[in-house]
Each structure stands twice: as structure tokens, then as C-alpha cells.
Design an enzyme around this catalytic site. Structure first.
Site, PDB file in Angstrom:
ATOM      1  N   GLU A 283      -0.983  -2.566 -10.477  1.00  0.00           N
ATOM      2  CA  GLU A 283      -0.464  -3.889 -10.819  1.00  0.00           C
ATOM      3  C   GLU A 283      -0.808  -4.273 -12.266  1.00  0.00           C
ATOM      4  O   GLU A 283      -1.440  -5.305 -12.537  1.00  0.00           O
ATOM      5  CB  GLU A 283      -0.962  -4.952  -9.818  1.00  0.00           C
ATOM      6  CG  GLU A 283      -0.432  -4.673  -8.424  1.00  0.00           C
ATOM      7  CD  GLU A 283      -0.554  -5.838  -7.432  1.00  0.00           C
ATOM      8  OE1 GLU A 283      -1.224  -6.831  -7.723  1.00  0.00           O
ATOM      9  OE2 GLU A 283       0.053  -5.728  -6.341  1.00  0.00           O
TER      10      GLU A 283
ATOM     11  N   GLU B  58       1.678  -0.367  -1.712  1.00  0.00           N
ATOM     12  CA  GLU B  58       1.154  -1.538  -0.992  1.00  0.00           C
ATOM     13  C   GLU B  58       2.329  -2.202  -0.284  1.00  0.00           C
ATOM     14  O   GLU B  58       3.303  -2.591  -0.938  1.00  0.00           O
ATOM     15  CB  GLU B  58       0.470  -2.523  -1.933  1.00  0.00           C
ATOM     16  CG  GLU B  58      -0.840  -1.982  -2.479  1.00  0.00           C
ATOM     17  CD  GLU B  58      -1.633  -2.980  -3.318  1.00  0.00           C
ATOM     18  OE1 GLU B  58      -1.501  -4.203  -3.096  1.00  0.00           O
ATOM     19  OE2 GLU B  58      -2.366  -2.513  -4.207  1.00  0.00           O
TER      20      GLU B  58
HETATM   21  O1  AHR Z   1      -3.996  -5.563  -1.075  1.00  0.00           O
HETATM   22  C1  AHR Z   1      -4.566  -6.690  -1.658  1.00  0.00           C
HETATM   23  C2  AHR Z   1      -4.218  -6.825  -3.126  1.00  0.00           C
HETATM   24  O2  AHR Z   1      -2.842  -7.065  -3.243  1.00  0.00           O
HETATM   25  C3  AHR Z   1      -4.441  -5.613  -3.984  1.00  0.00           C
HETATM   26  O3  AHR Z   1      -5.743  -5.501  -4.435  1.00  0.00           O
HETATM   27  C4  AHR Z   1      -3.514  -5.853  -5.132  1.00  0.00           C
HETATM   28  O4  AHR Z   1      -3.066  -4.659  -5.714  1.00  0.00           O
HETATM   29  C5  AHR Z   1      -2.381  -6.659  -4.521  1.00  0.00           C
HETATM   30  O5  AHR Z   1      -2.082  -7.768  -5.269  1.00  0.00           O
END
Ligand code: AHR
Length: 509
Positions: free
Chosen positions: A177, A308
């Protein structure tokens, strides 16, 4: 055909792209009780463990054939300095986990513990390096420490810490991110950084790194396009494997807003449908990013890694807001089953996906009780278990008719029947979800190009959509044998009760 019978045409002899087993991947961050109390309890714990790693968690995940584990974050990855997590535990520095609850991190779970965990799980490691607050040298040395053979400064350090042989680490993330917690960069700036970090993250011997550039949030196609343009200008370098081989994207299913995401277990039918509509948008998301990539990479060499995904609710009342601990219901199970159908359809570009997160955080497979230390398998866990036969299978296209059941949700159409199928080792696996909250449906699998033998079917459903498992009722939502499959002239008819997930497996006759 009665109106509640939905035909689904499947050509069992026409296989599509292979479903990469890594689509069933996982994610473990130093966040809340994911690592500490989840995967890792320390050697002195009275919970059975090996080197501090919780064995009941390992056993449950091995049963899923978990293919990979992403670590150490997430946002934490861009604050993590790997050298703090090696050597004698007593000497490891303590840091503050500023992203997640501001708690102290003692670094007792570090590189060696993570690699031991992957070995116990039989899973491939996927390490996310630190681009946000780290250095190129730091990342370069981590790769050397893990994967180089022979003699070198990092190899000597590894050996001094008790590991003679290099490990195999293929999947390597160039940050996380970068547009947000990973450095708040523009796409253009990050694309340059990704190239720089990629150059110094080297493949040693036969350990060929598969580098994954930190990708877009949701529908940010500009981010993906910027990363792809870089490869386009340097196409020959891509061919000789010195750049990144995949770009990632993150997509969470949030029913409400970031400020008020809604409760995990208390929701009404409208909120349920909104959740499913938002989950279904993962199809649009993958199509959109793949379309952008097609322009620059028409032969599909660069993969998408959805590292994710999953539901994100308000934390359970009374728990630390920075720990992201949430319950998991039948609704979460259907979010997962819907995602997998979409993933199977995108098997040509989607090389990996990692649910966030495996234990005690967000849409978890496993919840561990901090008091009783009991372990609970969530409804989402059972979807992964029922679907594991799709791993490394050849996808089969499933065609539902135009008029298949659907409903208007917030001005958009939600298809309420979702089906995917695959074929492996002479067997076919069908996955069927009925997203309708109240009405049952019959799906007629119209099999072309072959027939199937004796079927075995399992169902996951519950009286209420909010049903979930707890230490007191660990099997409130658990799979059971499904009697609702009958043979027809055309193939199989499958009964799907309201809000249910069903798998049907059969040998090809
Ligand atoms: O999964 C929780 C968080 O969500 C992670 O650390 C981040 O990459 C995303 O914003």
C-alpha cells in the site's frame, strides 16, 4: 422447467486456465492477536506448541492445504526492520507497533520463526519487504540472508543464528500500500522505487524471486496503469526477470463506511444484500485491472495478486479498536464463496489471492479465545475447506442464462446464484452459492461433453445469516453431507436452500 430451476451449462471436456493454488493464499500480520496469541504463543506456553508455534492452529490450516502465507504485513511490513527479529530473543529490540494499537512488539516472532511456521504448514512463504521506512540495502540483505548459499556476510549471520541451509523464498513483495501506510507515495514515484528495489532484490542460485509490486487500492486503475507502463518501457528487462512479475491490488468488502463499517453479527437483510453486492464487485475490479494490464501485456505475463481481500466490520464490542478482531458469520462464508467463483473465472490473470487475515484479524479462518485458549473454526474456514479441490485444477466455464435469479440492490443488480467448476485428476468439483436470504433454488447442471459418476455433496448453511461459531457452540455453522443432489437427463439437479453454499464432487464417467 419450473421457474425456480436455474440451468447452468458446463462443458466438462473444455477446460480453461488452471486455477493457481495460490488463489487460496493467506495473510498474517503483526496486528492484534494474529501472530501473538494466534499463530505464536511462545515456547513456555501450556498450549501445545513447537518452538512457540501453536500446533492446533497448524493442524487446522494444514487441513486446508494452505498454499502460502504472506507476512509480516500489511502496514506493519513498511515499519518492520528484519534484523530486529533475528538472534537470541532476549537481545531483540522492542518497538512500538504504531499502526495497530500502539502496543509494544518484542520481535520474538521474526524471520526464523516465520520460516519454521511455513515449514510446519507446508506453505510457501510470501514476504513483504519494507519500502516505506526501510532501505534498498536492508531489503537486499534480507533476501541474501534468507536465500543465498555459499559464503557471504548475510550467510554467515544466518549460520550464526543456527540455520545452515538457505531457505526457498519465491514470493517477494516490494512494499505494501505505497499509496497509503506504505509511504504515501504517488503512483509515479512508487513505480520508480519498485524498479530500484527490484534491481537489488536478487535471485540467488535456483531461488528465482517472483517480485510483486505494491498495487492499487480498489478501483484505482491509474496506479496499475503506471506500474504497467514502467514494464512496457522496459519490456526486455521484464523478459529477463529483473523487474516485478506481478502487481497487487487490495479490495475489502465493507458494508457501511470506513467510519462505521457495520457490525459483524448484527445486521438486517438490507445490510446483508448490500454486503453481497459490494463483494460481487470484485469481478468488476479484477476485470478492470486486467483490462488495463492487457494493453501493456497482451500475453498475460504479469500476474495480478489480490493480496488482501475479505470483509471488514467494526471490531467486536469491548476489544481494542487497533486489533481488528471481528466475528465471522454465514454472511462472511457467502462473501468468501462468491469471491472464489470470481477468482476461478479470472484464473488467467489472477495468480494469487490472500484473505485478510488468517487468525483473529478481519475475515479470519480461526479465532482463538484469549481466556479459554479454545480454537474456533469460522464459517469462512469451512468454505476454504470445501473448495480446496479447486487448487491447481483446470477451470471449467459455467454459463448461467440471462434471466438467472437476481435482485436490485441499491440500484444495481445482484445475481443471487453463483456457480463455478473445475476439473482435476479425472474428477469435477462444482461450487454453488445461493445468496438469496429467504428463497431456496434448484440449479440444473447441464453437463455437456461428458457425464459424471457417483456424487458426494456437502452443504454449509444455518438458520440465520448471522449464525457464527463460538467456543461454546463451535459447530453452529459447519459443513454437513448434502442430500439435495439428483440425477437428471441432462446432468445433475442441486437443491440450494436459502443462503447456502454447496459443493458437489464427482468422478468423470
Ligand atoms: O489487513 C489490515 C490492513 O489493511 C493492512 O495492514 C493494510 O495493508 C490494509 O490497509
Amino acid at each position: 422447467m419450473p421457474h425456480n430451476v436455474v440451468p447452468a451449462v458446463v462443458n466438462v471436456d473444455l477446460t480453461g486456465p488452471r486455477i493457481n493454488r495460490h488463489i487460496y493464499g493467506h495473510f498474517a500480520e503483526h496486528l492484534g492477536r494474529c501472530i501473538y496469541g494466534g499463530f505464536y504463543v511462545g515456547e513456555d506456553s501450556d498450549i501445545p506448541n513447537e518452538g512457540g508455534i501453536r500446533l492446533d492452529v497448524v493442524e487446522a490450516l494444514r487441513a486446508l492445504d494452505i498454499p502460502n502465507l504472506r507476512w509480516p504485513g500489511g502496514c506493519f511490513a513498511d515499519e518492520y526492520h528484519w534484523k530486529d527479529g533475528i538472534g537470541p530473543k532476549a537481545d531483540r529490540p522492542v518497538m512500538v507497533n504504531t499502526h495497530w494499537g500502539g502496543v509494544e512488539e518484542n520481535n520474538h516472532f521474526g524471520t526464523h520463526e516465520f520460516m519454521a511456521l511455513c515449514e510446519l504448514l507446508g506453505a510457501e512463504p510470501y514476504i513483504a519487504g519494507n519500502v516505506g521506512s526501510g532501505t534498498v540495502r536492508e531489503m537486499s540483505e534480507w533476501v541474501e540472508y534468507l536465500t543465498r548459499d555459499g559464503d557471504s556476510p548475510m550467510v554467515r549471520l544466518r549460520k550464526a543464528n543456527g540455520r545452515e541451509e538457505p531457505w526457498k523464498v519465491k514470493y517477494w513483495g516490494l512494499g505494501n500500500e505505497a499509496w497509503g501506510c506504505g509511504g504515501n507515495m504517488t503512483a509515479e514515484h512508487y513505480a520508480n522505487e519498485a524498479r530500484r528495489y527490484a534491481v537489488y532484490s536478487r535471485s540467488y542460485g535456483d531461488n528465482k524471486l517472483y517480485k510483486i509490486a505494491a498495487g492499487a487500492s480498489d478501483f484505482d486503475y491509474h496506479w496499475t496503469e503506471t506500474l504497467m507502463k514502467q514494464l512496457g518501457h522496459l519490456g526486455c528487462q521484464r523478459a529477463n526477470n529483473s523487474m516485478y512479475q506481478a502487481v497487487s491490488v487490495h479490495y475489502y468488502t465493507i458494508e457501511g463506511t470506513w467510519a462505521d463499517k457495520g457490525a459483524a453479527t448484527e445486521f438486517d437483510t438490507d445490510q446483508y444484500y448490500t454486503t453481497m453486492r459490494k463483494a460481487a464487485r470484485v469481478d468488476e475490479l479484477l476485470t478492470g485491472h486486467a483490462n488495463v494490464m492487457d494493453c501493456y501485456d497482451p500475453t498475460g505475463e504479469i500476474g495480478i495478486v489480490l493480496d488482501e481481500w475479505g470483509t471488514w466490520w467494526n471490531v467486536e464490542p469491548g476489544t481494542n479498536p487497533g486489533f481488528l478482531y471481528q466475528q465471522n458469520t454465514m454472511r462472511d462464508a457467502l462473501v468468501a464463496s462468491l469471491h472464489f467463483d470470481v477468482f476461478h473465472r479470472h484464473a488467467d490473470r489472477l495468480v494469487m489471492a490472500n484473505i485478510a487475515q488468517t487468525v483473529n484479524v478481519l475475515q479470519a479462518m480461526i479465532l482463538t479465545d484469549p481466556d479459554s485458549k479454545a480454537l474456533v473454526l469460522t464459517p469462512t474456514y469451512h468454505v476454504f475447506a470445501m473448495n480446496k479441490g479447486h487448487q491447481d485444477a483446470d477451470s471449467l466455464r459455467v454459463d448461467l442464462p440471462e434471466g438467472a435469479p437476481g435482485r436490485d440492490v441499491d440500484g444495481e443488480e445482484l445475481r443471487t446464484v453463483s456457480v463455478s467448476a473445475s476439473r482435476k485428476d479425472g474428477r469435477v468439483l462444482f461450487s454453488l452459492s445461493n445468496l438469496d436470504a429467504e428463497a431456496a433454488v434448484e440449479v440444473e447442471l447441464d453437463l455437456r461433453g461428458g457425464a459424471v459418476g457417483e456424487t458426494a455433496s456437502r452443504i454449509l448453511t444455518a438458520e440465520a445469516l448471522g449464525a457464527h461459531n463460538t467456543p461454546e457452540t463451535p459447530e453452529a455453522v459447519a459443513p454437513r453431507e448434502h442430500e439435495g443432489v439428483t440425477r437428471t437427463e441432462r446432468g445433475l439437479r442441486v437443491h440450494l436452500p436459502a443462503h447456502s453454499f454447496v459443493t458437489v464432487e464427482a468422478p468423470l464417467a
